[in-house]
Design an enzyme around this catalytic site. Sequence first.
Site, PDB file in Angstrom:
ATOM      1  N   HIS A   1      37.638 -37.501  49.491  1.00  0.00           N
ATOM      2  CA  HIS A   1      37.167 -36.982  48.088  1.00  0.00           C
ATOM      3  C   HIS A   1      37.763 -35.725  47.743  1.00  0.00           C
ATOM      4  O   HIS A   1      37.315 -34.899  48.069  1.00  0.00           O
ATOM      5  CB  HIS A   1      35.700 -37.181  47.997  1.00  0.00           C
ATOM      6  CG  HIS A   1      35.296 -37.158  46.738  1.00  0.00           C
ATOM      7  ND1 HIS A   1      34.296 -35.876  46.493  1.00  0.00           N
ATOM      8  CD2 HIS A   1      35.448 -37.651  45.642  1.00  0.00           C
ATOM      9  CE1 HIS A   1      33.780 -36.080  45.229  1.00  0.00           C
ATOM     10  NE2 HIS A   1      34.543 -37.165  44.763  1.00  0.00           N
TER      11      HIS A   1
ATOM     12  N   GLU B   1      41.943 -38.805  47.032  1.00  0.00           N
ATOM     13  CA  GLU B   1      41.234 -38.942  45.758  1.00  0.00           C
ATOM     14  C   GLU B   1      41.340 -37.766  44.933  1.00  0.00           C
ATOM     15  O   GLU B   1      41.343 -36.788  45.552  1.00  0.00           O
ATOM     16  CB  GLU B   1      39.863 -39.343  46.026  1.00  0.00           C
ATOM     17  CG  GLU B   1      38.946 -39.810  44.664  1.00  0.00           C
ATOM     18  CD  GLU B   1      38.293 -38.607  43.959  1.00  0.00           C
ATOM     19  OE1 GLU B   1      38.280 -38.814  42.641  1.00  0.00           O
ATOM     20  OE2 GLU B   1      38.316 -37.662  44.404  1.00  0.00           O
TER      21      GLU B   1
ATOM     22  N   ASP C   1      40.976 -36.195  40.773  1.00  0.00           N
ATOM     23  CA  ASP C   1      40.583 -36.264  39.127  1.00  0.00           C
ATOM     24  C   ASP C   1      41.667 -35.599  38.444  1.00  0.00           C
ATOM     25  O   ASP C   1      42.517 -34.426  38.927  1.00  0.00           O
ATOM     26  CB  ASP C   1      39.229 -35.536  39.009  1.00  0.00           C
ATOM     27  CG  ASP C   1      38.107 -36.017  39.763  1.00  0.00           C
ATOM     28  OD1 ASP C   1      37.719 -37.050  39.582  1.00  0.00           O
ATOM     29  OD2 ASP C   1      37.765 -35.155  40.802  1.00  0.00           O
TER      30      ASP C   1
ATOM     31  N   HIS D   1      38.426 -31.339  38.324  1.00  0.00           N
ATOM     32  CA  HIS D   1      37.283 -32.339  38.245  1.00  0.00           C
ATOM     33  C   HIS D   1      36.487 -32.112  36.916  1.00  0.00           C
ATOM     34  O   HIS D   1      36.327 -32.736  35.754  1.00  0.00           O
ATOM     35  CB  HIS D   1      36.277 -32.459  39.319  1.00  0.00           C
ATOM     36  CG  HIS D   1      35.119 -33.267  39.066  1.00  0.00           C
ATOM     37  ND1 HIS D   1      34.096 -32.825  38.279  1.00  0.00           N
ATOM     38  CD2 HIS D   1      34.766 -34.622  39.282  1.00  0.00           C
ATOM     39  CE1 HIS D   1      33.175 -33.781  38.337  1.00  0.00           C
ATOM     40  NE2 HIS D   1      33.337 -34.721  38.737  1.00  0.00           N
TER      41      HIS D   1
ATOM     42  N   GLU E   1      41.454 -40.687  39.531  1.00  0.00           N
ATOM     43  CA  GLU E   1      40.277 -40.856  38.356  1.00  0.00           C
ATOM     44  C   GLU E   1      40.671 -40.207  37.150  1.00  0.00           C
ATOM     45  O   GLU E   1      40.876 -38.850  37.132  1.00  0.00           O
ATOM     46  CB  GLU E   1      38.921 -40.250  38.745  1.00  0.00           C
ATOM     47  CG  GLU E   1      38.099 -40.841  37.870  1.00  0.00           C
ATOM     48  CD  GLU E   1      36.732 -40.058  37.937  1.00  0.00           C
ATOM     49  OE1 GLU E   1      35.698 -39.988  37.086  1.00  0.00           O
ATOM     50  OE2 GLU E   1      36.194 -39.753  39.209  1.00  0.00           O
TER      51      GLU E   1
END
Length: 256
Positions: A18, A45, A47, A60, A122
């Site tokens: 993450h 992962e 963003d 993020h 994401e």
Amino acid sequence: MTVTSALPTARAARVVAHRGASHEHPEHTLAAYRQAVADGADALECDVRLTADRRLVCVHDRRVERTSDGRGIVSELTYEELRALDFGAWKGAAHAGARVLLFEDLLQEALSAGRPVGLAVETKHPTRAGGRLEEELVRVLRRHGLADGRGGLVEVMSFSRGALTRMHRLAPGLPAVYLMERRLRPVRPPYATHAGPGIELVRRDPGLVGRLKAKGLSVRVWTVDEPEDVELCLDLGVDTLITNRPRAVREQVEAR
């Protein structure tokens, strides 16, 4: 930077880092992602947001105050303005000097890992960039031959049904993960092949995992850091654990 190595072995569940190994290093930095690869993470992962000059960066928050020494809204700053900020010092003096990471640089890092390392991307909404965010993401992936889902290396994630619909229109071959934070009633959104409930949802309603699987969705749970949460997810048959502590979770998964 000292990076220690852990080689992955056979496993029952995937481990996704993450924002990188963000327990040890500042999130979304090259150091965090390199540590995650060394720790045996199956995927990284991130963003993504668009800068004022339409560069795709791994950040993020809508604003930069929490993770840098600057101020302002990501979409109102150019890439060069973001590059001038320190994205590491907030984690401690040892991490000072880390720079904002371009998504394309992270992609190159994953591709050069020496083993298959995926990306779970994401797209952050709401944003003034709107659908241009997904358009730029697909453009970058297409340039690397990954927009068709080849090799299963890239999957896209969003809390926004509209974003997943756009991604399907632009790149129908990419796996899509519908992120869930507060919704208890599992609803299959358009085009999603995976569900991503938060760990608090799973704690409150463990049966949610089975209901999602019964709808044909594989399940990715975030953010799974505590040993008891790892055990819960493994007991429930969760397919992927998204964690800030990829090494510790990798070891716990392999111990099973």
